[in-house]
Structure formats: C-alpha cells, structure tokens
Write a protein that holds these residues in place. Structure first.
Motif, PDB file in Angstrom:
ATOM      1  N   ALA A 157     -60.399 -36.996   5.873  1.00 16.26           N
ATOM      2  CA  ALA A 157     -60.142 -35.554   5.965  1.00 16.26           C
ATOM      3  C   ALA A 157     -59.395 -35.207   7.249  1.00 16.26           C
ATOM      4  O   ALA A 157     -58.455 -34.398   7.239  1.00 16.26           O
ATOM      5  CB  ALA A 157     -61.463 -34.787   5.897  1.00 16.26           C
ATOM      6  N   MET A 158     -59.783 -35.810   8.373  1.00 14.58           N
ATOM      7  CA  MET A 158     -59.115 -35.545   9.642  1.00 14.58           C
ATOM      8  C   MET A 158     -57.676 -36.041   9.600  1.00 14.58           C
ATOM      9  O   MET A 158     -56.757 -35.366  10.083  1.00 14.58           O
ATOM     10  CB  MET A 158     -59.871 -36.243  10.780  1.00 14.58           C
ATOM     11  N   GLY A 159     -57.475 -37.216   9.021  1.00 16.63           N
ATOM     12  CA  GLY A 159     -56.119 -37.741   8.888  1.00 16.63           C
ATOM     13  C   GLY A 159     -55.253 -36.854   8.015  1.00 16.63           C
ATOM     14  O   GLY A 159     -54.076 -36.628   8.312  1.00 16.63           O
ATOM     15  N   ALA A 160     -55.854 -36.333   6.924  1.00 14.41           N
ATOM     16  CA  ALA A 160     -55.101 -35.454   6.023  1.00 14.41           C
ATOM     17  C   ALA A 160     -54.711 -34.162   6.729  1.00 14.41           C
ATOM     18  O   ALA A 160     -53.575 -33.677   6.585  1.00 14.41           O
ATOM     19  CB  ALA A 160     -55.934 -35.145   4.778  1.00 14.41           C
ATOM     20  N   LEU A 161     -55.641 -33.587   7.515  1.00 17.40           N
ATOM     21  CA  LEU A 161     -55.329 -32.371   8.260  1.00 17.40           C
ATOM     22  C   LEU A 161     -54.229 -32.633   9.286  1.00 17.40           C
ATOM     23  O   LEU A 161     -53.282 -31.842   9.408  1.00 17.40           O
ATOM     24  CB  LEU A 161     -56.585 -31.841   8.957  1.00 17.40           C
ATOM     25  N   GLY A 162     -54.346 -33.739  10.008  1.00 16.35           N
ATOM     26  CA  GLY A 162     -53.307 -34.085  10.984  1.00 16.35           C
ATOM     27  C   GLY A 162     -51.958 -34.288  10.327  1.00 16.35           C
ATOM     28  O   GLY A 162     -50.923 -33.887  10.861  1.00 16.35           O
ATOM     29  N   LEU A 163     -51.970 -34.886   9.131  1.00 21.29           N
ATOM     30  CA  LEU A 163     -50.727 -35.118   8.391  1.00 21.29           C
ATOM     31  C   LEU A 163     -50.087 -33.797   7.983  1.00 21.29           C
ATOM     32  O   LEU A 163     -48.873 -33.604   8.137  1.00 21.29           O
ATOM     33  CB  LEU A 163     -51.017 -35.975   7.160  1.00 21.29           C
ATOM     34  N   ILE A 164     -50.902 -32.866   7.488  1.00 21.69           N
ATOM     35  CA  ILE A 164     -50.384 -31.557   7.069  1.00 21.69           C
ATOM     36  C   ILE A 164     -49.788 -30.816   8.261  1.00 21.69           C
ATOM     37  O   ILE A 164     -48.672 -30.273   8.188  1.00 21.69           O
ATOM     38  CB  ILE A 164     -51.501 -30.720   6.413  1.00 21.69           C
TER      39      ILE A 164
END
Length: 327
Positions: A157-164
């Motif tokens: 989830a943290m990686g996905a937020l950082g990616l967005i």
C-alpha cells in the motif's frame, strides 16, 4: 466556506496521522522492539516532515528548510525500513537502496538544477515499483508469518501511494491540484500509519514463551527431516508448495514448522543449507576432482552457476572455486 472546511478537515487528518506516527515510534523506542527501530524512527520523522510541508497551509519560514530536508529523505527512509523488514539478503536490498539514494540526490539538486526534475520523477517511479516487486517477489520464500502480513498490507500500500504521488509529480499535475486532494492524501497516510501501528505494536513477550511442541508438529518436523534425508533438496526449482504437496500437508503448516521448530526464516536458505553441505562433500571427495563446479551445482539442485555461487558464498564466505583450491 467550502474551502475552509476542506482545509480544516485536512489539518485534522494530518494531525491524527502525525499523532499515530509519533505514538507508535515512542512505544517502539521505549520498549526496545527489535524490528528495525532505527529505520522505523527515521521513516516516522521523514513522514511527519512530508505531512507538514505538503499541507495546503503555509508553514513558518524558519521550519521550511528542515521540513523540506526531511521530506526529501522520505524515499530513502522508507526503503531502508522496507528492506530491513522484507529480506535478510543484502543483494536483494542493494538495488532498491541505490535507487532510493539516487532519488534523494536528484531531488536535492532540483533547486540548483531544475533539469533534474524529470529524472527524479523517473527514479522515484522506478523505486516504488521496485519496492512493490520486492515485496511480492520475496513473499513465497518468506517463512516468517508477521513479515508476510507486513509486506502484503503496509508495504504494498505504501509503495502504491508513493508510485501514485510520483506519477502525479513527474507529469506536472501537482502544480494545480484541487483542494479536496489534500485531505484525501492525508487520509491515505493516516490509514497507512494505523496499519503500521497495528503490525508494529503487536504484543511481543519479553522472553520466549516456553511451550510444549504438539505431537502433530513434532511428527511433521520428523517427516520434513526424513524427506530432506531422501534428497528432495536436489530437485531444481523446488518450491515450498511442492514440498508441502510431497508431504500431503497444507503449506501454512509447513511454513510454521520450518520457521518455528527448525529455525529457518526463508525456504530457499533452508534448502540451500543441505545443497551447500552436499556440494562441499563433493568438492572434498578426491575421486570427484575432475567434476566441474557447474556439474556439482546441477547435481545438488541448482539450475545454473550464478545462484550456486551466491548461495555458496553466503554460507561459506568464499566462492566454490576458492573453496576447492584452498590449502
């Protein structure tokens, strides 16, 4: 009026997220938890800086340089904490740590060299993709239950937020964001902070609990050892799923047994202990002096020389060739 309500909501959400982060860090530090406390503290500080500097309200000028510095270091802090929690293999940590360092360096250069902006964006996107891939790719090999829950929940989830966020920044869409985006962002970070707190503050006994191993668990341990003695480790591409199928037991039971009763944190390490032991015996056998290292690698279950060399060095501190040619 609507704008004021959005700003107030955003400030409340950011305050709650900061409170959750600070409380979690204080508990971890005060109880000397052993889950990478230093990396967790660094991530907490950088996240708080990011929450403050990215708010729609203007921070005091005196604090801005400190907050910008902390927010700039966020990718490195996240990567440090993630790699500590995800893997014990330094070679798996190194690529994403290098990407994180490059991301931070290029971000720091942007005020002096604006042309670095797109490069920083590309590096950040590659970094968060790399963290997501690392979290997912190492999942099946991991035998530690709480670490598997952590990678599936918080880190992805943290990686996905950082990616967005990185995609938005790299495309220039962050120049004119609508006000409602800010509380949405703050809400996402608050949820992540709470997820992390639930995982990190899971009660841990001060001393190992003395427990009697159940007969079924002891029986499964013995069956694992028997199958290992029969040489299942020689199969190329052996997975824990195939091992569990061989034994006729659920995969989660096998994971718990190899980790809890036999003391191994990764399935590949568990298998490679037997493989490298056999490889050393072959190299020490005078009658096998003409057998090549590649042939030995294949014989003990490795599909190619690269993984064999890596596993051999990890366990012995030397390459197969150095081991064979020692005095």
């Amino acid at each position: 009026m609507e704008t004021n309500w959005i700003i107030i909501s955003d400030l409340i959400l950011r305050g709650m997220a900061i409170g959750a982060i600070v409380a979690t860090a204080l508990v971890l530090i005060s109880h000397s938890r052993s889950r990478g406390t230093s990396s967790v503290a660094a991530l907490g500080v950088c996240t708080v800086c990011y929450l403050l500097i990215s708010a729609p309200t203007i921070m005091p000028i005196a604090l801005q340089p400190v907050l910008v510095a902390g927010a700039t270091l966020l990718p490195l802090a996240l990567t440090w904490m993630a790699t500590v929690q995800l893997t014990d293999d330094a070679s798996q940590r190194r690529p994403v740590l290098v990407l994180a360092l490059l991301t931070v360096v290029t971000a720091a250069l942007i005020p002096f060299w604006p042309a670095m902006t797109p490069i920083r964006g590309i590096l950040a996107i590659a970094l968060y993709l790399g963290l997501i891939i690392l979290a997912l790719a190492t999942d099946s090999d991991d035998l530690v239950i709480d670490r598997r829950r952590f990678r599936r929940g918080f880190l992805v989830a943290m990686g996905a937020l950082g990616l967005i966020v990185s995609v938005v920044e790299a495309s220039g869409l962050d120049a004119n964001l609508p006000n409602w985006i800010y509380p949405l962002q703050a809400s996402a970070i608050l949820v992540l902070a709470l997820l992390f707190a639930i995982w990190a503050l899971e009660p841990v006994a001060d001393e190992p609990i003395k427990r009697t191993v159940s007969k079924s668990r002891a029986d499964l341990t013995e069956r694992v050892e028997q199958v290992m003695r029969r040489g299942i480790w020689q199969r190329e591409g052996l997975t824990i799923g195939a091992f569990a199928e061989e034994l006729g037991v659920p995969e989660h039971q096998l994971r718990a047994t190899i980790n809890g009763e036999m003391g191994h944190r990764n399935f590949s390490t568990f298998i490679n202990v037997a493989r490298i032991k056999a490889a050393k015996e072959l190299m020490n056998d005078p009658s096998r002096g003409r057998t090549t290292i590649l042939e030995i690698a294949h014989e003990v279950g490795f599909a190619s020389l690269g993984p064999f060399n890596k596993a051999f060095r990890a366990q012995t501190g030397s390459s197969p060739r150095e081991y064979r040619n020692r005095d």
